[in-house]
Design an enzyme around this catalytic site. Structure first.
Site, PDB file in Angstrom:
ATOM      1  CG  ASP A 131      -1.899  -1.138   1.232  1.00 58.85           C
ATOM      2  OD1 ASP A 131      -2.279  -1.584   0.140  1.00 58.85           O
ATOM      3  OD2 ASP A 131      -2.268  -1.594   2.323  1.00 58.85           O
ATOM      4  CE1 TYR A 132       1.522   7.828  -2.257  1.00 61.96           C
ATOM      5  CE2 TYR A 132       0.530   8.385  -0.128  1.00 61.96           C
ATOM      6  CZ  TYR A 132       1.249   8.755  -1.260  1.00 61.96           C
ATOM      7  OH  TYR A 132       1.698  10.043  -1.394  1.00 61.96           O
TER       8      TYR A 132
END
Length: 245
Positions: free
Chosen positions: A102-103
């Site tokens: 994820d970011y």
């Protein structure tokens, strides 16, 4: 003769699964003719084009990256944000990430131009352990950690059993550091697992993938995998696949 999707994957265009999608979408030509059915076999002398560009076979390359937070696990981003392949701009090979982080998640990410290799590692049957360290808001109850160990119900189904260890707890700040090992690859899975037991994840880092670690790497740094490591990863995935077949 090799299957068309395998040839596209080996050329570093995309994973085999994505290559199959490209074929179905009519974006692949063989000797000037659009091909939309899977299963076609081609020879080295056949001209294969993807999106109008003839593919060229690349030598396979394999990397491990310490992905920083705030970087997209993709080869491009329509919002102009930094992507993981930006760290490899000096390489001519068209590499892509194996799976994603994820970011807001940092840690170990494998990148390659070998679609077959990527598909092998990502296949659900192959169950390669991925170890994360999470900083949580609130100190998880032991009984809730046991729920994670047994598998917990999320909106997309029950998770597989996880290995969970409480590393430390700060009673004053009401935070905890928890190590969790999973082998699935669902979207935001670790964060959602902790949310399901009432603990928000404040920070998350993937520290290990199979036997690979971040040893010697700082955030934003990468190194090439050795041929032996690549061979070990293949063997690990195939061994798990045999156990589950």
């Amino acid at each position: 003769m090799e299957r068309l999707q395998k040839v596209i994957a080996r050329a570093g265009i995309a994973s085999r699964r994505k290559s199959e999608e490209l074929i179905k979408e009519g974006r692949v030509k063989v000797n000037g003719k659009v091909v939309t059915e899977l299963g076609l076999k081609v020879s080295p002398s056949d001209r294969v084009e993807v999106n109008g560009v003839q593919i060229e076979k690349e030598e396979p390359v394999y990397f491990v990256l310490y992905k920083p937070r705030g970087v997209i696990s993709s080869v491009s981003d329509d919002k102009g944000r930094k992507v993981v392949t930006d760290y490899f701009s000096h390489y001519k090979e068209r590499i892509f990430p194996v799976g994603r982080l994820d970011y807001d998640t940092s840690g170990l990410l494998i990148l390659t131009n070998d679609g077959e290799f990527a598909n092998l590692l990502m296949h659900p049957k192959n169950e390669i352990d991925k170890v994360y360290v999470a900083k949580t808001k609130g100190i998880p109850l032991r009984e809730n950690l046991r729920k994670l160990q047994r598998g917990i119900h999320l909106e997309d189904g029950k998770t597989a059993p996880a290995k969970v260890k409480l590393l430390s707890a700060d009673n004053k700040k009401q935070t905890a550091i928890v190590e969790i090992a999973i082998h699935e690859g669902r979207n935001r899975q670790v964060r959602r697992m902790f949310e399901a037991i009432g603990n928000e994840v404040l920070k998350l880092k993937r520290e290990r993938y199979g036997f690979l670690t971040l040893s010697g790497l700082k955030a934003g740094e990468a190194r090439e995998l050795t041929p032996h490591e690549v061979k070990q990863l293949r063997a690990l995935a195939m061994d798990q696949s045999k156990k589950n077949s």
